[in-house]
Design a protein around this motif. Structure first.
Motif, PDB file in Angstrom:
ATOM      1  N   UNK A 184     -11.611  -0.372   7.687  1.00  0.00           N
ATOM      2  CA  UNK A 184     -10.177  -0.589   7.581  1.00  0.00           C
ATOM      3  C   UNK A 184      -9.520  -0.290   8.915  1.00  0.00           C
ATOM      4  N   UNK A 185      -8.568  -1.096   9.284  1.00  0.00           N
ATOM      5  CA  UNK A 185      -7.803  -0.823  10.493  1.00  0.00           C
ATOM      6  C   UNK A 185      -6.955   0.430  10.272  1.00  0.00           C
ATOM      7  N   UNK A 186      -6.475   1.060  11.359  1.00  0.00           N
ATOM      8  CA  UNK A 186      -5.615   2.242  11.191  1.00  0.00           C
ATOM      9  C   UNK A 186      -4.415   1.981  10.281  1.00  0.00           C
ATOM     10  N   UNK A 187      -3.804   0.806  10.415  1.00  0.00           N
ATOM     11  CA  UNK A 187      -2.649   0.484   9.571  1.00  0.00           C
ATOM     12  C   UNK A 187      -3.057   0.401   8.103  1.00  0.00           C
ATOM     13  N   UNK A 188      -4.194  -0.233   7.830  1.00  0.00           N
ATOM     14  CA  UNK A 188      -4.667  -0.355   6.453  1.00  0.00           C
ATOM     15  C   UNK A 188      -4.999   1.015   5.868  1.00  0.00           C
ATOM     16  N   UNK A 189      -5.532   1.916   6.680  1.00  0.00           N
ATOM     17  CA  UNK A 189      -5.841   3.264   6.193  1.00  0.00           C
ATOM     18  C   UNK A 189      -4.559   3.984   5.755  1.00  0.00           C
ATOM     19  N   UNK A 190      -3.518   3.887   6.574  1.00  0.00           N
ATOM     20  CA  UNK A 190      -2.247   4.531   6.230  1.00  0.00           C
ATOM     21  C   UNK A 190      -1.667   3.903   4.966  1.00  0.00           C
ATOM     22  N   UNK A 191      -1.722   2.579   4.891  1.00  0.00           N
ATOM     23  CA  UNK A 191      -1.226   1.892   3.694  1.00  0.00           C
ATOM     24  C   UNK A 191      -1.973   2.344   2.443  1.00  0.00           C
ATOM     25  N   UNK A 192      -3.293   2.465   2.562  1.00  0.00           N
ATOM     26  CA  UNK A 192      -4.106   2.875   1.413  1.00  0.00           C
ATOM     27  C   UNK A 192      -3.739   4.269   0.941  1.00  0.00           C
ATOM     28  N   UNK A 193      -3.476   5.177   1.881  1.00  0.00           N
ATOM     29  CA  UNK A 193      -3.100   6.540   1.510  1.00  0.00           C
ATOM     30  C   UNK A 193      -1.761   6.546   0.782  1.00  0.00           C
ATOM     31  N   UNK A 194      -0.793   5.776   1.276  1.00  0.00           N
ATOM     32  CA  UNK A 194       0.519   5.721   0.619  1.00  0.00           C
ATOM     33  C   UNK A 194       0.402   5.140  -0.790  1.00  0.00           C
ATOM     34  N   UNK A 195      -0.356   4.068  -0.941  1.00  0.00           N
ATOM     35  CA  UNK A 195      -0.494   3.450  -2.258  1.00  0.00           C
ATOM     36  C   UNK A 195      -1.257   4.363  -3.209  1.00  0.00           C
ATOM     37  N   UNK A 196      -2.310   5.010  -2.721  1.00  0.00           N
ATOM     38  CA  UNK A 196      -3.061   5.954  -3.556  1.00  0.00           C
ATOM     39  C   UNK A 196      -2.165   7.108  -3.991  1.00  0.00           C
ATOM     40  N   UNK A 197      -1.349   7.613  -3.089  1.00  0.00           N
ATOM     41  CA  UNK A 197      -0.421   8.696  -3.435  1.00  0.00           C
ATOM     42  C   UNK A 197       0.579   8.244  -4.495  1.00  0.00           C
ATOM     43  N   UNK A 198       1.029   7.000  -4.395  1.00  0.00           N
ATOM     44  CA  UNK A 198       1.943   6.457  -5.409  1.00  0.00           C
ATOM     45  C   UNK A 198       1.269   6.424  -6.769  1.00  0.00           C
ATOM     46  N   UNK A 199      -0.006   6.021  -6.784  1.00  0.00           N
ATOM     47  CA  UNK A 199      -0.752   5.981  -8.052  1.00  0.00           C
ATOM     48  C   UNK A 199      -0.929   7.368  -8.636  1.00  0.00           C
TER      49      UNK A 199
ATOM     50  N   UNK B 135       9.952   5.120  -3.391  1.00  0.00           N
ATOM     51  CA  UNK B 135      10.539   4.601  -4.624  1.00  0.00           C
ATOM     52  C   UNK B 135       9.845   5.190  -5.854  1.00  0.00           C
ATOM     53  N   UNK B 136       8.508   5.208  -5.841  1.00  0.00           N
ATOM     54  CA  UNK B 136       7.749   5.721  -6.985  1.00  0.00           C
ATOM     55  C   UNK B 136       7.992   7.210  -7.172  1.00  0.00           C
ATOM     56  N   UNK B 137       7.858   7.967  -6.103  1.00  0.00           N
ATOM     57  CA  UNK B 137       8.004   9.419  -6.181  1.00  0.00           C
ATOM     58  C   UNK B 137       9.400   9.825  -6.638  1.00  0.00           C
ATOM     59  N   UNK B 138      10.422   9.247  -6.009  1.00  0.00           N
ATOM     60  CA  UNK B 138      11.788   9.598  -6.370  1.00  0.00           C
ATOM     61  C   UNK B 138      12.183   8.996  -7.715  1.00  0.00           C
ATOM     62  N   UNK B 139      11.596   7.839  -8.058  1.00  0.00           N
ATOM     63  CA  UNK B 139      11.887   7.253  -9.365  1.00  0.00           C
ATOM     64  C   UNK B 139      11.424   8.144 -10.500  1.00  0.00           C
ATOM     65  N   UNK B 140      10.238   8.724 -10.358  1.00  0.00           N
ATOM     66  CA  UNK B 140       9.724   9.652 -11.373  1.00  0.00           C
ATOM     67  C   UNK B 140      10.578  10.906 -11.429  1.00  0.00           C
ATOM     68  N   UNK B 141      10.940  11.426 -10.251  1.00  0.00           N
ATOM     69  CA  UNK B 141      11.784  12.621 -10.202  1.00  0.00           C
ATOM     70  C   UNK B 141      13.159  12.351 -10.795  1.00  0.00           C
TER      71      UNK B 141
END
Length: 302
Positions: free
Chosen positions: A8-23, A268-274
């Motif tokens: 994964x490119x550096x950008x894809x790695x960061x994206x994956x972490x954000x999406x995984x955290x949202x999940x 959006x996900x984190x604050x939406x749940x909160x």
């Protein structure tokens, strides 16, 4: 058996972490009531009696995570400012000196050249926008908001620090590959014309929301300004701010920077749940009729 290698490119790695955290946040939101309150309720919405009651009925491993003062929110913005200073120093180092940013940029360019096309001027714009947000939030933590004895779980604090570290990288990772492209084109001007008003509105209105919260004599139901229409308008403003960053940093031919967009999705996900938890707390404390006519966070949608 041949091994499958996925790079994964550096950008894809960061994206994956954000999406995984949202999940992960969404997964916590569907836990049984006691565990959900244990992990997601924090700040003024949680009394000490509630903490003790939840702790007694919940898994010992989860409760061992511990609590930190809610006032530690200031560390998010201080930490981001330090990260921003580090990446800025890296960016302006002499071209013949190797550094972490240049290595990340080169890797990104080699693995995904089409995505690494954000101009240097866009980079400067997004850097200023995010620094304005961080500095204002630091000011609010020390000057606007009232001192509080409320707490948040250690997990919340660590996840917040991780988010701001990720955002500090996301701003640079798709921009640093072309630092010499410093002029606005018609396309980047149009993106800035869309992003800046959105950012300015979210930035100023979030400040007013926080001032309204701070003016309450005690933590009660706010009903001034945007609070007349939304349960958590300050969260809506936060979502608007990060969405504007994604637009302002969009590479050529796109209207969103995918890495910053993934960060906005987490917000959006984190604050939406909160926000949903806040609405439930308001309804229990003040009556459902007080919040029934208000949107939770996003007008006409949620």
């Amino acid at each position: 058996m041949a091994m499958i290698s996925i790079r994964l490119s550096p950008a894809r790695c960061i994206q994956a972490v954000f999406i995984l955290s949202s999940c992960i946040v969404l997964a916590m939101a569907v836990l049984p009531t006691a565990e959900r309150k244990l992990l997601l309720s924090y700040g003024p919405r949680r009394s000490q009696d509630e903490i003790e009651e939840i702790t007694k009925s919940s898994n010992e491993t989860a409760t061992a995570l511990g609590q930190v003062p809610h006032s530690w929110f200031f560390t998010y913005y201080a930490f981001y400012s330090l990260c921003a200073a580090f990446w800025t120093t890296q960016y302006f180092q002499e071209r013949n000196r190797s550094n972490l940013l240049r290595a990340m940029a080169q890797t990104q360019l080699e693995m995904a050249p089409a995505s690494s096309t954000t101009t240097g001027t866009q980079l400067a714009l997004v850097w200023v926008m995010m620094m304005l947000q961080a500095v204002r939030r630091l000011y609010e933590c020390f000057v606007v908001m009232k001192p509080s004895k409320s707490t948040m779980w250690f997990l919340h604090w660590v996840m917040g620090l991780g988010f701001y570290f990720g955002i500090s990288m996301a701003i640079w990772v798709e921009s640093s590959a072309s630092p010499s492209a410093a002029d606005f084109t018609t396309e980047t001007t149009m993106k800035a014309a869309v992003a800046l008003p959105l950012f300015a509105y979210g930035w100023f209105m979030q400040y007013h929301c926080h001032r309204n919260l701070a003016k309450l004599k005690k933590y009660s139901l706010p009903d001034q300004g945007l609070f007349c229409y939304l349960v958590c308008p300050h969260y809506a403003c936060e979502c608007l701010i990060y969405s504007s960053l994604a637009i302002a940093a969009a590479p050529t031919g796109r209207w969103c920077n995918q890495t910053l967009l993934s960060g906005a999705i987490f917000v959006v996900v984190n604050l939406g749940v909160t926000a949903l938890g806040t609405r439930t707390w308001y309804a229990e404390r003040f009556g459902m009729e007080k919040v029934a006519s208000k949107w939770i966070m996003i007008p006409f949608l949620y």
